[in-house]
Design an enzyme around this catalytic site. Structure first.
Site, PDB file in Angstrom:
ATOM      1  CB  CYS A  42      -0.869   0.036   1.250  1.00  0.00           C
ATOM      2  SG  CYS A  42      -2.137  -1.235   1.317  1.00  0.00           S
ATOM      3  CD  GLU A  74      -2.367   4.077   3.000  1.00  0.00           C
ATOM      4  OE1 GLU A  74      -1.888   3.336   2.117  1.00  0.00           O
ATOM      5  OE2 GLU A  74      -3.593   4.173   3.202  1.00  0.00           O
TER       6      GLU A  74
HETATM    7  N1  THU Z   1      -4.250   0.382  -1.187  1.00  0.00           N
HETATM    8  C1  THU Z   1      -3.406   1.309  -0.660  1.00  0.00           C
HETATM    9  O1  THU Z   1      -2.419   1.706  -1.306  1.00  0.00           O
HETATM   10  N2  THU Z   1      -3.666   1.770   0.593  1.00  0.00           N
HETATM   11  C2  THU Z   1      -4.688   1.350   1.377  1.00  0.00           C
HETATM   12  O2  THU Z   1      -4.798   1.765   2.528  1.00  0.00           O
HETATM   13  C3  THU Z   1      -5.673   0.420   0.848  1.00  0.00           C
HETATM   14  C4  THU Z   1      -5.420  -0.124  -0.515  1.00  0.00           C
HETATM   15  C5  THU Z   1      -3.965  -0.149  -2.524  1.00  0.00           C
HETATM   16  C6  THU Z   1      -3.590  -1.596  -2.550  1.00  0.00           C
HETATM   17  C7  THU Z   1      -3.954  -2.005  -3.963  1.00  0.00           C
HETATM   18  O3  THU Z   1      -2.841  -1.739  -4.811  1.00  0.00           O
HETATM   19  C8  THU Z   1      -5.087  -1.050  -4.331  1.00  0.00           C
HETATM   20  O4  THU Z   1      -5.101  -0.034  -3.348  1.00  0.00           O
HETATM   21  C9  THU Z   1      -6.454  -1.712  -4.391  1.00  0.00           C
HETATM   22  O5  THU Z   1      -6.708  -2.413  -3.229  1.00  0.00           O
END
Ligand code: THU
Length: 130
Positions: free
Chosen positions: A53, A55
């Site tokens: 993710c 973050e």
């Molecule tokens: N994702 C994030 O980057 N941060 C989050 O807190 C939730 C989800 C991303 C992971 C994945 O690449 C995409 O969002 C769809 O789930």
């Protein structure tokens, strides 16, 4: 630093996200106590579970750059102007470094600002609570 400035940094880095599978690009901009801004974006993988993710990507960069003191993080993703709240795993990682860190999110009316602790009450810790 104004919340809108940090959100803009998150929007900019979201454009660089590698999200060919979900097509859901996320950007995060971390503000540290000395005023540094450290960014991260989601990086997906053909082996889906290996994706990271935005973050946690920002937190990993923060540590690599020698900072331990985040004070705020702006997160943007998906449709412009709608909130992209951190997932549960990211909430735990944010709380590790500062439970009082402010999490800044876009929203249609006014910007949402909540602490990491508000987003994840009773986060896991190895130290005893009283
Ligand atoms: N994702 C994030 O980057 N941060 C989050 O807190 C939730 C989800 C991303 C992971 C994945 O690449 C995409 O969002 C769809 O789930």
């Amino acid at each position: 630093m104004p919340a809108e400035t940090l959100l803009q940094r998150a929007r900019n880095v979201a454009e660089r996200a590698y999200a060919p599978y979900s097509k859901f690009k996320v950007g995060a901009a971390l503000l540290t106590s000395d005023g540094s801004v450290i960014v991260g974006c989601n990086v997906e993988n053909a082996s889906y579970g290996m994706s990271i993710c935005a973050e946690r990507s920002a937190v990993a960069s923060m540590i690599a750059m020698g900072h331990l003191d985040p004070v705020a993080i702006a997160v943007v993703g998906g449709r412009s102007g709608t909130p992209c709240p951190p997932c549960g795993a990211c909430r735990q990682v944010l709380a590790e470094f500062n439970p009082n860190m402010l999490v800044v999110l876009e929203s249609p009316n006014k910007v949402i600002v909540m602490s990491a602790n508000e987003l994840l009450p009773l986060s896991f810790s190895l130290t005893e609570r009283t």
